[in-house]
Each structure stands twice: as C-alpha cells, then as structure tokens.
Design a protein around this motif. Structure first.
Motif, mmCIF file in Angstrom:
data_model
loop_
_atom_site.group_PDB
_atom_site.id
_atom_site.type_symbol
_atom_site.label_atom_id
_atom_site.label_comp_id
_atom_site.label_asym_id
_atom_site.label_seq_id
_atom_site.Cartn_x
_atom_site.Cartn_y
_atom_site.Cartn_z
ATOM 1 N N LYS A 157 9.541 4.460 4.025
ATOM 2 C CA LYS A 157 11.136 5.331 3.790
ATOM 3 C C LYS A 157 11.409 5.667 4.736
ATOM 4 N N TRP B 207 1.984 0.422 12.309
ATOM 5 C CA TRP B 207 1.945 0.700 10.876
ATOM 6 C C TRP B 207 0.020 0.780 10.920
ATOM 7 N N GLU C 231 4.516 2.204 1.965
ATOM 8 C CA GLU C 231 5.919 2.523 1.247
ATOM 9 C C GLU C 231 6.259 3.905 2.214
ATOM 10 N N THR C 232 5.450 4.779 1.798
ATOM 11 C CA THR C 232 5.827 6.183 2.543
ATOM 12 C C THR C 232 6.536 5.738 3.835
ATOM 13 N N HIS C 233 5.479 4.957 5.309
ATOM 14 C CA HIS C 233 5.990 4.756 6.347
ATOM 15 C C HIS C 233 7.456 3.929 5.846
ATOM 16 N N LEU D 47 0.870 -1.164 0.535
ATOM 17 C CA LEU D 47 -0.394 0.001 -0.299
ATOM 18 C C LEU D 47 1.342 1.195 -0.329
ATOM 19 N N LYS D 48 0.401 2.552 -0.081
ATOM 20 C CA LYS D 48 0.899 3.921 -0.792
ATOM 21 C C LYS D 48 1.306 3.906 0.651
ATOM 22 N N GLN D 49 0.610 3.800 1.716
ATOM 23 C CA GLN D 49 0.934 4.596 3.185
ATOM 24 C C GLN D 49 1.876 3.856 3.601
#
Length: 441
Positions: free
Chosen positions: A10, A84, A6-8, A2-4
């Motif tokens: 990084k 998460w 992926e951002t977290h 999920l995009k959320q």
C-alpha cells in the motif's frame, strides 16, 4: 501475503495485486514448481519475489537463486527484491558479468540469502567453489523463453544440477515458446503451468504505427521526432555496428542520446540507463539483448529503427512502453517493402498497425494533402484587351523571313564559324614557304 508485505504494498501505491501476482503466490509459497506466463509490464518480478522471500530464513546462507539474461535486468531485479527483503532482514547480492570478481567473492563471504545474477557468472563462481548451492531451496529463471535457448540452456541446467535434487523451480516469461512445453523433460520435474495473458489488464493503450522512412533518412527522422513535446524513446537496432554509427553521429551533433550495448562496461551501461530514466537524455539506442525486460516507468515511445524478424522480438520490444496502465506509442521505421513484411509477420497477432505521417511538429494517422496551386483567371471584360496584339514585329536586318508570307516566324541568319588557327598550323605554313624559297634558289 505477509503483513509486512501488505503494508509496503500500500505504501508503494499499489491498489491490488495483478493477475500474475495473485495466481502464482500460493503455488510458489507451497513449494510447487511453476511456469508463469504474463504480459510484459504485469509485475512478474514482484510476483515471484513475495512468495519466494516469505519462505527464507535470515542468516541461514544462500537459499534463493534468480537468473536473469542481462546485467541491467539482474541489477534491476536485485533492487526490487532488496526493497522487499529489507522488511525481513534478508540480504540480496547481484552477481553479473563485467563486474569485479574479487569484490563479488568478498561479498559472498557475508552469506547473502538471495543471489540475483547472470547464468555465466553464477556458474563460474559455482565451478570455482566460491558460491555454494547446497542450501538453495528455490531457483527462479526469469525471461525463460530467452535463457532456455542455445548454450544458455546448458548453463541453466548445470546450475540446477549443482543445487539439491529437490530444489523448487520457477520459470517466468511474457511469451510462450516450444521449450516451455518441455520443461519436465529438461529439468526432470513436473512444472505447473499458469497462463494469465488473457486475463491481465495492466497493459495501457498502446498505438502501433508504421512510418515510411528510407534507411538513409532514419537518423534525420529521429531528430525530427525529438521536436515533439515531452518525447522520449527507446530505439531498437538489429546490428551493433549501425547503432554505433548513429550514436557517433548524434554525439558530434549534440543530440540528446546515449547507447546501451553489451560491449560497454557495466558503469557506462548503468549511467546511460540512469540518465534515460531521469530524463537527462531523450533517446536510448539499444539492442534486443541489452534492453530485454527493462522497466522504464512512463516511457512514452518505442522506436524500431530496424524491424524485428520474429514475433517474440516485437512483443518484448513494444512491452517497454504502456506498462502499468500508462499510454504508449510504437513507431516502426522502414520502406514500403519492410513495413509490408512486418504486417505479414504480425498478421496472427492482435496488434493493429496503422500508417503514421509527420505533419509539422506532430504525428498523425491522416495522410497530408498537398496544397493545390490556384491560377488567377483573366476577367472576361479585359480578355480582348489583354490578348490583342500590339504591333507586327519588324524583322531585323540580320534576320531573313521564310517564303510562306508576311506572318512567318523570323529565322536568324546563320553566322559563319571563324576558323581557329593555332600556332602549329601557322608554323606549318611558314615551313612550306621557306621550302619553296629554297627550291627557287
């Protein structure tokens, strides 16, 4: 992913997923039953967290159960998952033995989507109908090689049977055991096996050393190791009684150490672990049961106060150091016989065990060489003068010489030992004198 996520991912500083995280994401997200095998410290918790949370519905009740072997590991896993889960507005609740049951029951009324707990407490709440599993779609068994043994195996199976018949299963472990090859028989479902232990590259450089120390001097050696700069260690004991004896001694001697055992209250265990993680104490004395699966970032060393008797025990102990690429040191204490048995136990593994020696304030793999005493030689020119006799000794009056000649060694004249007269012998003589006098009369 999920995009959320992926951002977290990084934001947390991760560059790329580990081998186990990549391998199990699609199968778990696609409702496959999975057995994931990966080394300790390879990110197995995140590996099952991301695909498991991606399929949950906020506000729809308890849909995910994660089973852990200990209170510490359950709390640790719940914190990771909660970090998460908040990205998707999901709630995570930890259910562990030793905690207040009424308080846990009240929190269950809020219908958290994720439950992380120990098998005993989870089954008790299910049996009391405080925890309902009719909406559970995924059951994760972490540290499966440990949980699927003895009575705990029956407990885990009972929890699985209380869930819907088509519940998805996920098993994760760092070591392979015979029962992990029989999951289809025990749980009635086909389980896909994913083993990335050979491909994983997350383990840092860990040195495995053998330090020859007798049982009576191991406490003293622990204190000597604390003299090393920036030294901290997780110390493993076999017997809780030995651990308590060492912990009591260190407490009175003001040594920077704390205990982590299963008989302590949950508050005490959490405080000891937190103090160790934050560097307020430098030695954490524990057993295999209490410390299994713990993630302690940048832990410099692991010490085997008592040597393990099984290969799996050694693997899980040493897995506490050298995690996520960090270097580590393993120090096994024992006498010559103990260390020889450990080498024999691990001869089929890839661990390279080398002798360690304590030189001053540092550990070394080189045996210390004792300094030789140098004798000062007498100069040749002065040797005659130094060795020449000064004068023939004259025998003292109380000494007599033997008949072998004038160079004979004087023999001291023996002195006559004075006979000691006690009061009893004196009175005895007086009594005889009195008897003779009476006879003359």
């Amino acid at each position: 992913m999920l995009k959320q996520f992926e951002t977290h991912f990084k934001t947390l500083g991760y560059r790329e997923p580990t081998a186990i995280q990549t391998a199990v994401y699609e199968p778990l997200a696609s409702d496959h039953n999975v057995l994931g095998l990966a080394p300790t410290g390879s990110g197995k918790t995140v590996a099952f967290t991301l695909p498991a949370l991606a399929n949950l519905l906020p506000g729809d009740g308890t849909q995910l159960i994660v089973l852990e072997p200990s209170q510490e590991l359950a709390i640790q896993t719940s914190r990771v998952m909660r970090d998460w889960a908040k990205l998707l507005d999901l709630q995570v609740l930890a259910l562990t033995g030793g905690a207040n049951v009424k308080r846990q029951t009240e929190r269950l009324k809020k219908r958290p989507e994720v439950i992380v707990g120990t098998p005993g407490r989870v089954l008790n709440l299910v049996t009391d109908r405080k925890l309902k599993l009719h909406l559970v779609s995924l059951l994760i068994v972490d540290e499966a090689d440990d949980l699927l043994t003895g009575e705990t195996l029956d407990t885990v199976r009972s929890i699985a049977q209380a869930a819907p018949a088509d519940v998805q299963l996920g098993f994760f472990s760092a070591t392979d055991t015979p029962i992990l090859h029989e999951l289809d028989q025990w749980f009635g479902q086909t389980v896909e096996r994913i083993d990335v232990r050979e491909q994983d590259q997350t383990q840092g450089v860990v040195r495995h050393g053998l330090l020859q120390v007798g049982m009576g001097k191991r406490d003293q050696m622990l204190k000597r190791l604390l003299a090393l700069p920036n030294f901290r260690a997780l110390v493993f004991f076999k017997q809780a009684s030995t651990l308590r004896h060492t912990a009591t001694k260190f407490y009175h001697e003001h040594v920077s150490a704390a205990s982590l055992t299963s008989d302590l209250r949950q508050v005490q265990r959490e405080k000891a672990l937190q103090d160790f993680r934050q560097g307020r104490i430098r030695l954490l004395l524990t057993t295999d049961v209490a410390a299994r699966g713990l993630d302690i970032p940048k832990l410099p060393a692991v010490i085997n106060y008592d040597l393990p008797t099984q290969v799996n025990e050694y693997v899980h102990r040493v897995g506490r150091t050298g995690r996520m690429g960090e270097p580590g040191q393993v120090i096994s204490l024992g006498d010559d016989h103990d260390l020889r048995d450990l080498k024999k136990l691990l001869k089929e593994t890839d661990y390279e065990l080398v002798p360690l020696y304590f030189n001053g304030r540092a550990l070394s793999t080189e045996r210390p060489v004792a300094a030789k005493k140098t004798s000062v030689a007498t100069p040749v020119a002065n040797r005659t003068t130094a060795q020449a006799p000064t004068e023939t000794p004259v025998a003292k009056p109380q000494q007599r010489q033997s008949r072998t000649g004038s160079n004979a060694v004087p023999v001291p004249t023996p002195t006559k030992k004075k006979k000691h007269k006690n009061r009893h012998s004196k009175n005895k003589g007086m009594r005889k004198k009195w008897r003779d006098r009476d006879t003359q009369k």
